[in-house]
Design an enzyme around this catalytic site. Structure first.
Site, mmCIF file in Angstrom:
data_model
loop_
_atom_site.group_PDB
_atom_site.id
_atom_site.type_symbol
_atom_site.label_atom_id
_atom_site.label_comp_id
_atom_site.label_asym_id
_atom_site.label_seq_id
_atom_site.Cartn_x
_atom_site.Cartn_y
_atom_site.Cartn_z
ATOM 1 N N ASP A 1 0.869 -1.184 0.000
ATOM 2 C CA ASP A 1 0.000 0.000 0.000
ATOM 3 C C ASP A 1 0.905 1.233 0.000
ATOM 4 O OD1 ASP A 1 -2.232 1.606 0.225
ATOM 5 O OD2 ASP A 1 -2.838 0.865 2.191
ATOM 6 N N ASP B 1 -8.918 3.733 -1.944
ATOM 7 C CA ASP B 1 -9.812 4.040 -0.831
ATOM 8 C C ASP B 1 -11.124 4.651 -1.318
ATOM 9 O OD1 ASP B 1 -7.680 3.050 0.483
ATOM 10 O OD2 ASP B 1 -6.957 4.973 1.238
ATOM 11 N N GLU C 1 2.739 5.099 -3.885
ATOM 12 C CA GLU C 1 2.712 6.108 -4.975
ATOM 13 C C GLU C 1 4.016 6.883 -5.095
ATOM 14 O OE1 GLU C 1 0.349 5.745 -2.575
ATOM 15 O OE2 GLU C 1 -0.928 4.560 -3.880
#
Ligand SMILES: *[C@@H]1O[C@H](CO)[C@@H](O)[C@H](O)[C@H]1NC(C)=O
Ligand SMILES: *[C@@H]1O[C@H](CO)[C@@H](O)[C@H](O)[C@H]1NC(C)=O
Length: 910
Positions: A501, A577, A504
């Site tokens: 997770d 999300d 980015e």
């Protein structure tokens, strides 16, 4: 009265408060006007580029040319290289002239183009002589033409003379050369409290690309918006932001926005009813902004081009032009061509395409045990239980909070005994804690990304002060790979898999919640140049870690949030999300379809919605739809109420259980589709137009989709829906998956819907393999018998495939698999082998047999069936379409044919 007013004010206050807490923080992110390269590029007029191609020649099998400014012959030229590859793929590279020693080498994204691709290059030997243009053959029917002045590249279908794709037809091409900074250059850029030093000055690239005979363009994920990309500029366009590709951790993203989310795939494909599809891919990992131009955007232009084309405008902050053109002509051809460059999706393990149960967080071992046993108690199958960040010791990945999880091995092996698996999270931010061995090692070895002054970049994330491994560097990747060995990852066992997770990367105190663009990577690469691929390299290193941990025997499973072109080779991704509302349920379909169209077949959205609490009806509808996502996982934020399938009353538990059961029954079909994606690049779930390419009614359908070529799924996206309008394409009929009821194709049906399911149909002319016995997990179903569902078309025929292997190893690559084609025609069902019959060194032995064959749409009257070669007769009778469902309608069934899936046989209905 006063009371009412007060109440109103109170409600208003609450709602504005909620709004500010619960909404997307627009001002945290840049728009095009706040992004100098985007603003500058967008303000240029068509025709402003004056580059001409000179010195055109063939060298080393490629076409090369110089691009120079006509009005400034002393300007530094650019070098253009065109190469032609098998299957009509054209690659264009434009870079600075290295012989003129630019201040540094511009970044060309490594390790995305697959290693086999260069070998597909065709050696060019001849240019068609013409002073105005140079052309080369791309395929039997297509040529690539380089017009010299002004420079333009287009692909032409030779027999008709029609164009397919072109670049710089509107002369918008611009390429800013790197520069050395001198005293009075002020290149710094400020956004909010952050300053980007930009040591090489502006270095952006922009150009126009046109798609011909196109009705719509698609692709360039990731964003929560429609499947067909709406124009962003031109007459009658109200919102004016281009589509942005810049991987960001966007908190509470909106459900209908061109804003770029966690991943970026700079690949667009077009589709039209007359000449099909084509595609364009720009391999560049810098921030990109893309305009889709509405017809008439260039009203003042004097350039005459065929109409029925879609013009687009591509802008990137840095990098080089490394672009690929795909000529199609069918949408599936474009996918094959694109995945020839970036790789087909890897073959997942069977368990990972079953149902996943996740939550931030399952508190402790007792909680895990409880959730696990509830699934058993209620006979709901599931395959994977997930642990989010709270399972660690202080957000240090590869560790366990030993108070909450004192026996991680035992916990995993208890699950493994039931054929279940566990996934834990490993994020790229490493806690800057001197007692943490990973941090000590990484900082000593100099393995962290550096800030612009050369120190370890230090940013804020879950553990507080954190640094990020520079996984662009292959050496650092192999260091990371070793962290997954059983001895390094203490408490891990062979049934443990991984979730990446925040890759980015998410940096809470960084500009736009990410890393500053002037941070430095391996080889002096600026973060701005590789930003969109950071998560990709991290995902790659993690997947390779699992591969090495299992000595290369087991297929890895790694879920990632960030993605880039090529991520399909390393695992699954989810859409991040999302929120528990109907709009997010609806937008999940165009999001998943767009990912599939850009090679990333294994994806899904969080079932139930990550933020907020779904009403039971929404949750049920989400399970019913999610059961058809390629990646099927329920997940929830830690501030939400618990929402395991049994918490909403018996009726809802039943409905959720049934949705999950349908997925488990269809696993053989899904697995066959995953193998198809693995070998052809064609995604598991597809827009309708991929199967019905000339049916215009499907081109902008965002609500229904195909699972493979046999199932059509229509989501229900509204509360208390009583009816749904469902368009069923094609001339053949469709059979309702639950009831077997038949519906005509080529029309929109107004159907009644109940809470029991969303509308799903099997196309006439197809055969689907199911497994109808339910167990605790997919692993436990491995040797279960199959049911074949034959849906006959108007010529009383049908066809389908079944692929089976051991579900976990790589032996299938050596031929250890079963691949059958079932053909039903003239009353006879034949099973044909599609696997290489001999010469392969491995086999997959299977005793699994077929226990039932259901015939939908067969003329009544047949009483029995003859099985050959065994020469046995079996009865045809009325049996339930679904064995486990109480009120399932009866259909014509061949019971207990008991033929083996691995063998050749025929069954003749008499
Ligand atoms: C299929 O997946 C495997 C990994 O699971 C990969 O090695 C292979 O290259 C993929 N593609 C094909 C065509 O087999
Ligand atoms: C019926 O299905 C078979 C097998 O898929 C196919 O070959 C045939 O063309 C179909 N017939 C019609 C009329 O579409």
């Amino acid at each position: 009265m006063r009371k009412e007013t007060l109440r109103l004010i109170f409600l208003l206050l609450i709602s504005t408060h909620l709004h500010s807490v619960l909404s997307w923080k627009k001002e945290e992110f840049r728009n095009c006007d706040q992004t100098p390269f985007c603003k500058r590029a967008r303000s240029r007029a068509p025709g402003s580029s004056t580059l001409t191609a000179t010195d055109v020649s063939i060298s080393d099998g490629d076409l090369t040319a110089k691009l120079t400014h006509k009005d400034d012959p002393h300007s530094k030229p650019l070098i253009l290289t065109l190469s032609v590859h098998q299957d009509g793929i054209l690659r264009l590279i434009i870079d600075e002239d290295h012989s003129l020693s630019p201040p540094k080498k511009r970044f060309q994204v490594p390790d995305v183009v697959v290693s086999q691709f260069p070998a597909t290059k065709l050696h060019l030997s001849r240019l068609t002589p013409d002073p105005l243009s140079s052309s080369v053959y791309l395929s039997d029917s297509h040529s690539a033409v380089l017009r010299h002045d002004p420079f333009e590249l287009f692909i032409r279908h030779d027999p008709s003379g029609h164009r397919v794709l072109s670049l710089n037809s509107h002369a918008l091409f611009d390429f800013e050369l790197l520069r050395e900074k001198s005293e009075d250059d002020d290149w710094e850029e400020r956004f909010r409290s952050h300053t980007d030093r930009r040591p090489y000055g502006p270095q952006s690239i922009s150009f126009d690309v046109s798609f011909y005979s196109a009705d719509f363009v698609y692709g360039i994920p990731e964003r929560a918006s429609s499947l067909a990309l709406k124009p962003t500029r031109g007459p009658n366009v109200d919102h004016s932001e281009p589509y942005r590709l810049f991987n960001l951790d966007v908190f509470e993203y909106l459900h209908d926005s061109p804003f770029g989310l966690y991943g970026s795939i700079p690949f667009m494909l077009s589709h039209g009813s007359t000449r099909g599809s084509s595609g364009f891919f720009w391999l560049n990992a810098a921030e990109m902004q893309i305009d889709v131009l509405a017809p008439g955007w260039d009203a003042d232009s004097s350039i005459a081009l065929p109409s029925h084309r879609i013009d687009t405008f591509w802008m990137a902050e840095a990098g080089v032009v490394d672009a690929f053109f795909f000529i199609g002509p069918s949408p599936k051809d474009v996918l094959r061509q694109y995945t020839a460059v970036t790789g087909t999706p890897s073959m997942p393990q069977l368990f990972s395409i079953a149902y996943h149960q996740c939550r931030w967080n399952y508190r402790d071992e007792e909680d895990v045990d409880h959730v696990d046993s509830m699934f058993d108690e209620l006979d709901i199958p599931y395959d994977v239980l997930w642990l989010d960040i709270e399972h660690t010791d202080g957000k240090k990945y590869f560790t366990w909070d030993r108070t909450l999880f004192p026996h991680p091995e035992d916990m995993q092996s208890k699950l493994a005994d039931k054929g279940r698996h566990m996934v834990t999270i490993v994020d790229p931010h490493i806690k800057r804690d001197d007692n943490f061995h990973l941090h000590k090692e990484a900082s000593q070895k100099g393995y962290y990304v550096k800030d612009s002054s050369g120190n370890d970049f230090d940013g804020w994330c879950w553990p507080g002060s954190s640094s990020y491994p520079d996984t662009l560097n292959p050496e650092i990747r192999s260091w990371w790979v070793d962290k997954f060995s059983y001895s390094n990852y203490v408490g891990s066992t062979p049934s443990l898999y991984i979730w990446n997770d925040m890759n980015e990367p998410s940096v809470f105190n960084g500009p736009e919640v990410t890393m500053p663009r002037d941070a430095l990577h391996y080889g002096g690469v600026e973060h701005r140049e590789l930003h969109n691929a950071y998560g990709y390299y991290f995902h790659m290193a993690t997947a390779n870690g699992l591969l090495k941990r299992g000595e290369g025997k087991d297929r890895p499973f790694v879920l990632s949030r960030a993605l880039f072109a090529g991520s399909q080779r390393y695992g699954a991704i989810w859409t991040g999300d999302n929120t528990a509302d109907w709009d997010h349920l609806r937008v999940s379909i165009p999001m998943v379809l767009t990912l599939g169209l850009t090679g990333m077949s294994f994806s899904g959205a969080d079932v139930g919605g990550f933020f907020g609490n779904p009403e039971p009806e929404l949750l049920v509808r989400w399970y019913q739809l999610g059961a058809y996502y390629p990646f099927f996982r329920a997940h929830a934020h830690h501030d939400t109420k618990r929402r395991e399938p049994w918490l909403f009353g018996e009726r809802n538990t039943e409905l959720i259980k049934e949705a999950i059961h349908v997925r488990y029954a269809l696993l053989p079909y899904f697995y066959t589709l995953f193998r198809e994606a693995n070998s052809t690049g064609v995604p598991v779930v597809r827009p309708l137009w991929m199967e019905f390419p000339s049916d215009e009614a499907t081109f902008s359908n965002d609500e229904a989709f195909m699972v493979g070529s046999s199932l059509l799924v229509q989501g229900i996206y509204t509360e208390r829906a009583k009816h749904a309008s469902v368009y069923l394409p094609g001339e053949q009929s469709w059979y309702d998956l639950r009831t077997g009821a038949v519906y005509k194709g080529g029309v929109t049906h107004k159907l009644e819907v109940t809470e029991e399911s969303i509308p799903v149909f099997q196309r006439a002319g197809t055969i689907i393999a199911r497994k109808d016995r339910f167990r605790r997990s997919s692993t436990q179903m491995a040797n279960d018998p199959y049911t074949l569902v034959i849906a006959l078309n108007s010529s009383q025929s049908a066809e389908g495939e079944l692929y089976i292997d051991d579900g976990s190893s790589f032996n299938f690559l050596q031929g250890a698999y079963i691949h059958r084609r079932f053909i039903f025609s003239n009353g006879k069902l034949t099973s044909i082998n599609l696997a290489p019959a001999s010469g392969s060194n491995e086999r997959y032995p299977s005793d699994a047999f077929i226990e039932r064959i259901i015939l939908l749409g067969h003329a009544p009257g047949s009483k029995n069936a003859l099985i050959e070669p065994s020469n046995q007769k079996v009865d045809i009778e009325h049996g339930p379409l679904w064995v486990l469902r109480a009120r399932a309608p009866a259909v014509m069934t061949i019971r207990k044919p008991s033929v083996r899936v691995a063998e050749d046989w025929t069954i003749t209905v008499t």
